[in-house]
Design an enzyme around this catalytic site. Structure first.
Site, PDB file in Angstrom:
ATOM      1  N   GLU A 281       0.873  -1.186   0.000  1.00 19.51           N
ATOM      2  CA  GLU A 281       0.000   0.000   0.000  1.00 19.51           C
ATOM      3  C   GLU A 281       0.900   1.223   0.000  1.00 19.51           C
ATOM      4  O   GLU A 281       1.970   1.206   0.603  1.00 19.51           O
ATOM      5  CB  GLU A 281      -0.858   0.077   1.273  1.00 19.51           C
ATOM      6  CG  GLU A 281      -1.912  -0.978   1.382  1.00 19.51           C
ATOM      7  CD  GLU A 281      -1.469  -2.106   2.289  1.00 19.51           C
ATOM      8  OE1 GLU A 281      -0.627  -1.860   3.178  1.00 19.51           O
ATOM      9  OE2 GLU A 281      -1.936  -3.230   2.106  1.00 19.51           O
TER      10      GLU A 281
ATOM     11  N   ASN B 122       2.202  10.008  -2.342  1.00 21.64           N
ATOM     12  CA  ASN B 122       3.637   9.717  -2.141  1.00 21.64           C
ATOM     13  C   ASN B 122       4.324   9.496  -3.499  1.00 21.64           C
ATOM     14  O   ASN B 122       4.563   8.359  -3.933  1.00 21.64           O
ATOM     15  CB  ASN B 122       3.790   8.496  -1.229  1.00 21.64           C
ATOM     16  CG  ASN B 122       5.222   8.324  -0.738  1.00 21.64           C
ATOM     17  OD1 ASN B 122       6.151   8.892  -1.321  1.00 21.64           O
ATOM     18  ND2 ASN B 122       5.402   7.542   0.307  1.00 21.64           N
TER      19      ASN B 122
ATOM     20  N   TYR C  22       8.066   2.303  -7.221  1.00 18.42           N
ATOM     21  CA  TYR C  22       7.314   1.056  -7.404  1.00 18.42           C
ATOM     22  C   TYR C  22       6.943   0.837  -8.884  1.00 18.42           C
ATOM     23  O   TYR C  22       7.030  -0.280  -9.385  1.00 18.42           O
ATOM     24  CB  TYR C  22       6.053   1.059  -6.538  1.00 18.42           C
ATOM     25  CG  TYR C  22       6.320   1.235  -5.061  1.00 18.42           C
ATOM     26  CD1 TYR C  22       7.455   0.681  -4.467  1.00 18.42           C
ATOM     27  CD2 TYR C  22       5.455   1.950  -4.236  1.00 18.42           C
ATOM     28  CE1 TYR C  22       7.719   0.842  -3.114  1.00 18.42           C
ATOM     29  CE2 TYR C  22       5.712   2.111  -2.878  1.00 18.42           C
ATOM     30  CZ  TYR C  22       6.836   1.569  -2.333  1.00 18.42           C
ATOM     31  OH  TYR C  22       7.092   1.724  -0.987  1.00 18.42           O
TER      32      TYR C  22
HETATM   33  C1  LIG Z   1      10.599   6.168  -1.198  1.00 19.48           C
HETATM   34  C2  LIG Z   1      12.059   6.222  -0.759  1.00 19.48           C
HETATM   35  C3  LIG Z   1      12.396   4.931  -0.009  1.00 19.48           C
HETATM   36  C4  LIG Z   1      12.953   6.334  -2.010  1.00 19.48           C
HETATM   37  O1  LIG Z   1      14.288   6.288  -1.548  1.00 19.48           O
HETATM   38  P1  LIG Z   1      15.525   6.921  -2.367  1.00 19.48           P
HETATM   39  O2  LIG Z   1      16.744   6.366  -1.705  1.00 19.48           O
HETATM   40  O3  LIG Z   1      15.427   8.379  -2.494  1.00 19.48           O
HETATM   41  O4  LIG Z   1      15.243   6.286  -3.795  1.00 19.48           O
HETATM   42  P2  LIG Z   1      16.270   6.043  -4.998  1.00 19.48           P
HETATM   43  O5  LIG Z   1      17.308   7.104  -5.061  1.00 19.48           O
HETATM   44  O6  LIG Z   1      16.731   4.632  -4.944  1.00 19.48           O
HETATM   45  O7  LIG Z   1      15.288   6.212  -6.247  1.00 19.48           O
HETATM   46  C5  LIG Z   1      14.798   5.092  -6.950  1.00 19.48           C
HETATM   47  C6  LIG Z   1      13.682   5.517  -7.850  1.00 19.48           C
HETATM   48  O8  LIG Z   1      12.599   6.028  -7.081  1.00 19.48           O
HETATM   49  C7  LIG Z   1      12.005   7.141  -7.759  1.00 19.48           C
HETATM   50  N1  LIG Z   1      12.183   8.343  -6.931  1.00 19.48           N
HETATM   51  C8  LIG Z   1      12.842   8.413  -5.748  1.00 19.48           C
HETATM   52  N2  LIG Z   1      12.732   9.655  -5.247  1.00 19.48           N
HETATM   53  C9  LIG Z   1      11.987  10.361  -6.131  1.00 19.48           C
HETATM   54  C10 LIG Z   1      11.520  11.703  -6.158  1.00 19.48           C
HETATM   55  N3  LIG Z   1      11.811  12.564  -5.175  1.00 19.48           N
HETATM   56  N4  LIG Z   1      10.762  12.112  -7.206  1.00 19.48           N
HETATM   57  C11 LIG Z   1      10.454  11.246  -8.203  1.00 19.48           C
HETATM   58  N5  LIG Z   1      10.888   9.951  -8.240  1.00 19.48           N
HETATM   59  C12 LIG Z   1      11.638   9.519  -7.207  1.00 19.48           C
HETATM   60  C13 LIG Z   1      12.691   7.259  -9.092  1.00 19.48           C
HETATM   61  O9  LIG Z   1      11.983   6.420 -10.001  1.00 19.48           O
HETATM   62  C14 LIG Z   1      14.047   6.639  -8.795  1.00 19.48           C
HETATM   63  O10 LIG Z   1      14.645   6.078  -9.932  1.00 19.48           O
HETATM   64  P3  LIG Z   1      15.747   6.942 -10.743  1.00 19.48           P
HETATM   65  O11 LIG Z   1      16.905   7.103  -9.794  1.00 19.48           O
HETATM   66  O12 LIG Z   1      16.064   6.070 -11.909  1.00 19.48           O
HETATM   67  O13 LIG Z   1      15.080   8.254 -11.076  1.00 19.48           O
HETATM   68  C15 LIG Z   1      12.335   7.471   0.130  1.00 19.48           C
HETATM   69  O14 LIG Z   1      11.838   8.620  -0.531  1.00 19.48           O
HETATM   70  C16 LIG Z   1      11.752   7.399   1.516  1.00 19.48           C
HETATM   71  O15 LIG Z   1      12.352   6.838   2.438  1.00 19.48           O
HETATM   72  N6  LIG Z   1      10.570   7.996   1.723  1.00 19.48           N
HETATM   73  C17 LIG Z   1       9.941   8.057   3.049  1.00 19.48           C
HETATM   74  C18 LIG Z   1       9.375   6.713   3.437  1.00 19.48           C
HETATM   75  C19 LIG Z   1       8.325   6.254   2.439  1.00 19.48           C
HETATM   76  O16 LIG Z   1       7.463   7.024   2.024  1.00 19.48           O
HETATM   77  N7  LIG Z   1       8.378   4.957   2.080  1.00 19.48           N
HETATM   78  C20 LIG Z   1       7.432   4.354   1.169  1.00 19.48           C
HETATM   79  C21 LIG Z   1       6.248   3.891   1.929  1.00 19.48           C
HETATM   80  S1  LIG Z   1       5.043   3.119   0.852  1.00 19.48           S
END
Ligand SMILES: CC(C)(COP(=O)(O)OP(=O)(O)OC[C@H]1O[C@@H](n2cnc3c(N)ncnc32)[C@H](O)[C@@H]1OP(=O)(O)O)[C@@H](O)C(=O)NCCC(=O)NCCS
Length: 215
Positions: A145, A150, A157
């Site tokens: 979910e 977000n 995903y």
């Molecule tokens: C979601 C989360 C885990 C992503 O972590 P991250 O280390 O920044 O992600 P990555 O650098 O590995 O990014 C992987 C992909 O995610 C997407 N992405 C990550 N951050 C993004 C942003 N700010 N805007 C758009 N796309 C994004 C992109 O598709 C990216 O691929 P790319 O590098 O080829 O563009 C992080 O934002 C987080 O911890 N958020 C708070 C907790 C949360 O909401 N978890 C999900 C609960 S369902």
């Protein structure tokens, strides 16, 4: 030196996980007791943490250069405990994730990276590690979910083949936000495996440019 290391979450990791959780999910967090329960009592749960060896090394150097607290006999045991922020192993933990296996579905329960470590491919590394666990434990689908607003998580995903299949109204009780329910196609099909491996290879190549990865 291998820089990013993914390993099983242990009880000792929980204080730092909770610290990151507060930053990653400011409006609703799992308490430490929930993680303890997951690790100790839930046979279907799999939790991982991600460490940055460079941070561990830097923190260890700082700790080594700091004067040790004086232990005045006989009250040395009253000296303040080392702050967790000064513990190199804790500081190096920069992300975590988990899933539950229900029959042949792997349900992702959480995934988060420290705000200072974002947009470096590390959330993706955690997701790839969850897929790897899913494959090892016989999952055929991945599901989760996500808050409808977000965007970073939804983009991550989508990249790995999750599709929105339904909406769960007011799923999040802190602000009554709706959740999207997302599912992958069957991950064991040759097509899904090939796409996953292509993404994984590209990610590892990206991470290798700045560092090495191990799990
Ligand atoms: C979601 C989360 C885990 C992503 O972590 P991250 O280390 O920044 O992600 P990555 O650098 O590995 O990014 C992987 C992909 O995610 C997407 N992405 C990550 N951050 C993004 C942003 N700010 N805007 C758009 N796309 C994004 C992109 O598709 C990216 O691929 P790319 O590098 O080829 O563009 C992080 O934002 C987080 O911890 N958020 C708070 C907790 C949360 O909401 N978890 C999900 C609960 S369902």
């Amino acid at each position: 030196m291998v820089r990013y290391v993914v390993s099983k979450m242990t009880m000792g990791d929980i204080p730092r996980v909770v610290e990151i959780e507060k930053l990653a999910y400011p409006t609703s967090q799992w308490p430490a007791s929930a993680y303890r329960h997951e690790i100790q009592d839930n046979a279907w749960a799999h939790y991982i943490v991600l460490r940055d060896a460079e941070i561990a090394e830097r923190a260890a150097q700082v700790a080594a250069s700091e004067p040790q607290p004086r232990r005045n006999f006989p009250f040395g045991f009253l000296a303040p405990a080392r702050m967790s922020a000064h513990d190199p192993a804790q500081q190096a933990l920069i992300g975590y994730a988990g899933l539950w296996l229900t029959v042949d579905e792997a349900h992702i329960t959480t995934i988060a990276t420290h705000p200072n470590a974002r947009r470096r491919g590390l959330g993706e590394l955690l997701l790839v590690s969850l897929f790897d666990i899913g494959y090892q434990i016989g999952a055929r689908w991945m599901t989760l979910e996500v808050r409808v607003t977000n965007e970073p998580a939804k983009a991550l995903y989508h990249k790995y083949g999750f599709k929105i299949v339904s909406t769960r109204p007011r799923y999040y009780t802190d602000n009554n936000e709706d959740a999207y329910i997302m599912w992958t196609d069957e991950i064991t099909t040759p097509d899904c495996r090939r796409t996953f491996n292509e993404h994984k290879d590209a990610l590892y190549a990206r991470l290798r440019q700045s560092a090495q990865v191990a799990s």
